[in-house]
Design a protein around this motif. Structure first.
Motif, short mmCIF file in Angstrom:
data_model
loop_
_atom_site.label_atom_id
_atom_site.label_comp_id
_atom_site.label_asym_id
_atom_site.label_seq_id
_atom_site.Cartn_x
_atom_site.Cartn_y
_atom_site.Cartn_z
N ILE A 1 0.66 -1.04 0.20
CA ILE A 1 0.01 -0.20 -0.25
C ILE A 1 1.31 0.86 0.26
O ILE A 1 1.75 0.87 1.31
CB ILE A 1 -0.20 -0.22 1.02
CG1 ILE A 1 -1.87 -0.82 1.42
CG2 ILE A 1 -1.47 1.49 1.50
CD1 ILE A 1 -2.05 -1.50 2.37
N HIS B 1 0.38 -2.06 -5.15
CA HIS B 1 -0.80 -2.68 -5.70
C HIS B 1 -2.27 -2.33 -4.81
O HIS B 1 -3.18 -1.98 -5.45
CB HIS B 1 -0.94 -4.35 -4.60
CG HIS B 1 0.36 -5.05 -4.87
ND1 HIS B 1 1.29 -5.03 -3.99
CD2 HIS B 1 -0.07 -6.10 -5.77
CE1 HIS B 1 2.02 -5.53 -4.82
NE2 HIS B 1 1.82 -5.82 -5.72
N TYR B 2 -1.51 -1.61 -3.78
CA TYR B 2 -3.04 -0.34 -3.29
C TYR B 2 -2.55 1.25 -3.29
O TYR B 2 -1.18 1.15 -3.04
CB TYR B 2 -3.68 -0.53 -1.85
CG TYR B 2 -4.15 -2.19 -1.73
CD1 TYR B 2 -5.43 -2.51 -2.24
CD2 TYR B 2 -3.13 -3.54 -1.81
CE1 TYR B 2 -5.81 -3.60 -2.58
CE2 TYR B 2 -3.65 -4.79 -2.07
CZ TYR B 2 -5.77 -4.45 -2.25
OH TYR B 2 -5.62 -6.17 -2.00
N GLN C 1 -10.75 4.82 2.24
CA GLN C 1 -9.85 3.38 1.22
C GLN C 1 -8.61 2.90 1.61
O GLN C 1 -8.54 1.79 1.60
CB GLN C 1 -8.63 4.39 0.61
CG GLN C 1 -9.75 5.91 -0.51
CD GLN C 1 -8.67 6.87 -1.13
OE1 GLN C 1 -7.32 7.17 -0.59
NE2 GLN C 1 -8.73 7.45 -2.24
N ASN D 1 -11.50 -0.03 2.32
CA ASN D 1 -11.67 -0.34 1.14
C ASN D 1 -10.77 -1.52 1.08
O ASN D 1 -11.23 -2.91 0.99
CB ASN D 1 -12.18 0.14 0.28
CG ASN D 1 -13.33 1.36 0.10
OD1 ASN D 1 -14.17 0.68 0.28
ND2 ASN D 1 -13.26 2.15 -1.06
N ILE D 2 -9.09 -1.22 1.26
CA ILE D 2 -8.15 -2.18 1.19
C ILE D 2 -8.46 -2.80 2.58
O ILE D 2 -8.06 -4.52 2.34
CB ILE D 2 -7.19 -1.35 1.27
CG1 ILE D 2 -6.94 -0.74 0.21
CG2 ILE D 2 -5.89 -2.21 1.82
CD1 ILE D 2 -5.45 1.01 0.25
#
Length: 198
Positions: free
Chosen positions: A128, A170-171, A184, A187-188
């Motif tokens: 992340i 990836h995020y 956010q 969501n992850i």
């Protein structure tokens, strides 16, 4: 079920520590690599290696002096590499033990400022990246550390650009607004938990 290792990183002033604390508040185990590195520096074994590499000049009253050390390595990539070679393997071993203690969690977060620069992102299942506009980051650090703009820019130079990090992440959490950043992050958590339960 294997515990997933999720790296969390971001440039200076991006607010990655705030995001790490938010993940922790949601019950996700969070390992702060930089804090552990500071503790490891003062262990007898690491202190001895630092003394051999850099001499007594980086010690104060028999203990490694972080201010003197950072001044020494700041503009010297070779010496920084030397210091990292002492500290990083010890942080890695400590982290491995810590992960075992959290083996019942679907995932853990390893927060590290130089996750990409040190190459340790390769040992993560996903990464992340916390970002924020450059000017916002500069303002935050000037205010937080009471330093000049030049000082912040010099520190930024030692880190990869966000674009380079984003390509390997990836995020991405945009932390210009904390409320949006938290959404956010939520969501992850949902995505990773659903992947882990498969």
């Amino acid at each position: 079920m294997m515990t997933k290792i999720i790296g969390l990183t971001g440039g200076i002033g991006s607010g990655k520590s705030t995001i790490a604390a938010y993940f922790a508040s949601k019950g996700v185990p969070v390992y702060i690599a930089d804090d552990e590195a500071k503790k490891i520096l003062y262990t007898p074994e690491a202190s001895e290696e630092v003394k051999k590499a850099f001499g007594e000049i980086v010690f104060t009253e028999g203990q490694p002096d972080r201010k003197k050390l950072s001044e020494l390595v700041f503009n010297n990539p070779e010496k920084l590499k030397q210091l990292n070679a002492i500290i990083h393997p010890k942080v890695s071993s400590h982290f491995e033990e810590w992960v075992k203690q959290h083996s019942t969690s679907p995932f853990v977060i390893k927060e590290a400022a130089i996750l990409f620069e040190s190459g340790s992102y390769k040992n993560c299942d996903a990464v992340i990246l916390v970002t924020a506009p450059k000017e916002v980051r500069i303002e935050r650090v000037m205010k937080r550390d009471n330093v000049t703009r030049e000082n912040v820019l010099a520190r930024m130079k030692n880190q990869w650009e966000d674009e380079k990090k984003a390509a390997l992440s990836h995020y991405i959490i945009n932390n210009e607004s904390l409320d949006i950043a938290k959404k956010q992050a939520d969501n992850i958590i949902t995505i990773i938990n659903s992947q882990s339960s498969r």
